[in-house]
Design a protein around this motif. Structure first.
Motif, PDB file in Angstrom:
ATOM      1  N   UNK A 194      -6.788  -1.032   5.903  1.00 47.78           N
ATOM      2  CA  UNK A 194      -6.509  -2.290   5.221  1.00 47.78           C
ATOM      3  C   UNK A 194      -6.099  -3.360   6.228  1.00 47.78           C
ATOM      4  N   UNK A 195      -5.193  -3.021   7.139  1.00 47.31           N
ATOM      5  CA  UNK A 195      -4.743  -3.992   8.137  1.00 47.31           C
ATOM      6  C   UNK A 195      -5.905  -4.431   9.021  1.00 47.31           C
TER       7      UNK A 195
ATOM      8  N   UNK B 291      -4.239  -9.451 -11.220  1.00 51.33           N
ATOM      9  CA  UNK B 291      -3.524  -8.490 -10.378  1.00 51.33           C
ATOM     10  C   UNK B 291      -2.028  -8.505 -10.683  1.00 51.33           C
ATOM     11  N   UNK B 292      -1.431  -7.330 -10.603  1.00 56.45           N
ATOM     12  CA  UNK B 292       0.019  -7.212 -10.728  1.00 56.45           C
ATOM     13  C   UNK B 292       0.650  -6.649  -9.462  1.00 56.45           C
ATOM     14  N   UNK B 293      -0.186  -6.293  -8.492  1.00 54.39           N
ATOM     15  CA  UNK B 293       0.330  -5.825  -7.201  1.00 54.39           C
ATOM     16  C   UNK B 293      -0.766  -5.991  -6.163  1.00 54.39           C
ATOM     17  N   UNK B 294      -0.337  -6.123  -4.919  1.00 56.56           N
ATOM     18  CA  UNK B 294      -1.260  -6.226  -3.792  1.00 56.56           C
ATOM     19  C   UNK B 294      -0.722  -5.324  -2.692  1.00 56.56           C
TER      20      UNK B 294
ATOM     21  N   UNK C 206      -6.423 -14.378   3.731  1.00 57.05           N
ATOM     22  CA  UNK C 206      -7.063 -13.068   3.896  1.00 57.05           C
ATOM     23  C   UNK C 206      -6.833 -12.182   2.675  1.00 57.05           C
ATOM     24  N   UNK C 207      -5.637 -12.300   2.076  1.00 59.65           N
ATOM     25  CA  UNK C 207      -5.341 -11.483   0.893  1.00 59.65           C
ATOM     26  C   UNK C 207      -6.064 -11.999  -0.340  1.00 59.65           C
TER      27      UNK C 207
ATOM     28  N   UNK D  48     -10.642 -10.863  -4.084  1.00 64.61           N
ATOM     29  CA  UNK D  48     -12.054 -11.097  -4.438  1.00 64.61           C
ATOM     30  C   UNK D  48     -12.871  -9.814  -4.303  1.00 64.61           C
ATOM     31  N   UNK D  49     -12.623  -9.088  -3.226  1.00 67.42           N
ATOM     32  CA  UNK D  49     -13.392  -7.872  -2.954  1.00 67.42           C
ATOM     33  C   UNK D  49     -12.966  -6.681  -3.799  1.00 67.42           C
ATOM     34  N   UNK D  50     -11.686  -6.627  -4.182  1.00 69.57           N
ATOM     35  CA  UNK D  50     -11.154  -5.396  -4.772  1.00 69.57           C
ATOM     36  C   UNK D  50     -10.660  -5.526  -6.217  1.00 69.57           C
TER      37      UNK D  50
END
Length: 414
Positions: free
Chosen positions: A79-80, A219-222, A237-238, A243-245
């Motif tokens: 992820x990073x 979303x409720x969490x990232x 970036x997030x 958008x992707x996930x």
């Protein structure tokens, strides 16, 4: 302008540094081996039954990964790496192709507009931010509904009526243009501010039926964000990560659910909304919790306070005397289980709480000479009694407020 929320400053934006996370893992391992209680508690929470004597660096890395919302250290690292690559692309100007100019990004605020631009999104941006979590939402024809909402917004948020009217008319008129785009993406988070607007939009779209591709990001969490408050806190970036996930097509089930929820929000009693909450089934996972939080603004039978009112008094008790701005900070960061208010909206809560025969809190300064965030509040004896449940606020509240279609009014006598 209205009470739409902008970026929440001072809240972590989701950027994770791999070297920093490696350092945290080493420090955790060292602290656990030194028998420090906090470290051992963290190990036990994520690796139950693991002996401290057998603890290795890979174990502490796994704990750090899980604390950040990842199943494993490799997934955290991956992820990073992806976020770092997005960051490099943004910095260099070599941006990925994410959408097209015929995409519309619809959001209940302006908080991600600049972030989307920085991330390379090419589509148009539309804000629709009528805050249905406050004020009346009557079941009347749309022109009358808009006028009712404008009067509330202008009065409660200290906005000139013509400005509020112009903005709200523009936002509602904009909704009729959704079919002009090839692709419409709804960007929403998990709190009641967003979810009530989302319910309205789903009901509206189900009626309008624009022939266009519709997606929802909800979303409720990232991952990597310990206390996710909202999309506005995320780095560009997030937003690409969302958008992707987190993007999914708006389904017929979602539209049908919106058509059930929106009338229940507008009802003059909570029965229909409670039935939806109690059923617990929703094609939008975030919505049930948000609707439950919404109804917790109804007066508690024991003390007459809605949850925001109760938490406000608790913060003054725990930290006071304290400025209104700091109360809002505590409410957003730690006290409210599902924070939803913007700053002007919170100020309206404080003003409404002051509409009482006996004050819940006092202002030492001259309010007319001090901006509201800098006014220091102290809990009164009455406030302590209400908070303890020995007095009921509704017995001496003289104002009027709304929880959706439910009117809450207090005593009007001398």
């Amino acid at each position: 302008m209205s009470a739409s929320r902008t970026s929440k400053s001072g809240i972590f934006d989701g950027r994770l540094n791999l070297e920093q996370q490696r350092k945290r893992a080493k420090e955790l391992l060292k602290s656990a081996r030194s028998q420090q209680a906090d470290a051992q508690t963290r190990i036990a929470a994520h690796l139950p039954g693991k002996s401290i004597d057998d603890l290795q660096l890979a174990d502490s890395q796994l704990v750090i990964a899980r604390e950040n919302g990842f199943a494993s250290w490799p997934k955290l690292k991956s992820h990073i790496d992806r976020i770092t690559e997005h960051q490099r692309q943004i910095a260099s100007g070599h941006l990925p192709i994410l959408d097209t100019p015929q995409t519309l990004h619809l959001r209940c605020g302006s908080d991600i507009r600049h972030g989307l631009e920085l991330a390379g999104f090419a589509g148009a941006f539309m804000e629709f931010s009528d805050p249905f979590c406050q004020g009346p939402v009557p079941d009347v024809p749309l022109p009358d509904f808009i006028e009712t909402r404008v009067r509330f917004i202008a009065s409660s948020y200290r906005i000139d009526f013509p400005d509020a009217l112009s903005r709200l008319q523009r936002e509602y008129a904009g909704l009729a243009t959704l079919g002009d785009y090839d692709h419409v993406v709804l960007w929403f988070e998990h709190d009641s501010y967003d979810q009530l607007i989302l319910a309205f939009l789903l009901d509206f779209i189900a009626t309008l039926r624009p022939q266009t591709r519709l997606d929802l990001i909800c979303v409720d969490r990232v991952p990597g964000v310990e206390r996710f408050i909202g999309l506005g806190q995320l780095s560009p970036e997030l937003l690409i990560w969302c958008w992707d996930n987190a993007r999914a097509p708006v389904s017929d089930d979602m539209l049908t659910f919106g058509q059930a929820v929106w009338p229940a929000i507008r009802a003059s009693n909570p029965d229909a909304l409670r039935a939806i909450i109690d059923n617990g089934q929703s094609p939008i996972p975030c919505m049930i919790a948000a609707l439950d939080r919404h109804l917790r603004e109804l007066p508690d039978p024991e003390n007459g306070l809605g949850l925001t009112q109760k938490l406000t008094l608790q913060i003054i008790r725990d930290h006071g005397p304290i400025t209104a701005g700091k109360i809002f900070g505590h409410l957003m960061r730690s006290y409210d289980p599902l924070p939803f208010l913007g700053d002007l909206m919170f100020w309206d809560v404080l003003v409404d709480m002051s509409r009482a025969k006996m004050p819940l809190f006092t202002y030492p300064e001259d309010p007319s000479q001090t901006p509201w965030p800098d006014r220091t509040l102290s809990l009164s004896e009455t406030g302590n009694e209400v908070l303890s449940g020995t007095r009921n606020f509704m017995a001496f509240y003289t104002g009027e407020r709304w929880v959706g279609g439910i009117r809450i009014s207090g005593a009007t006598g001398p």
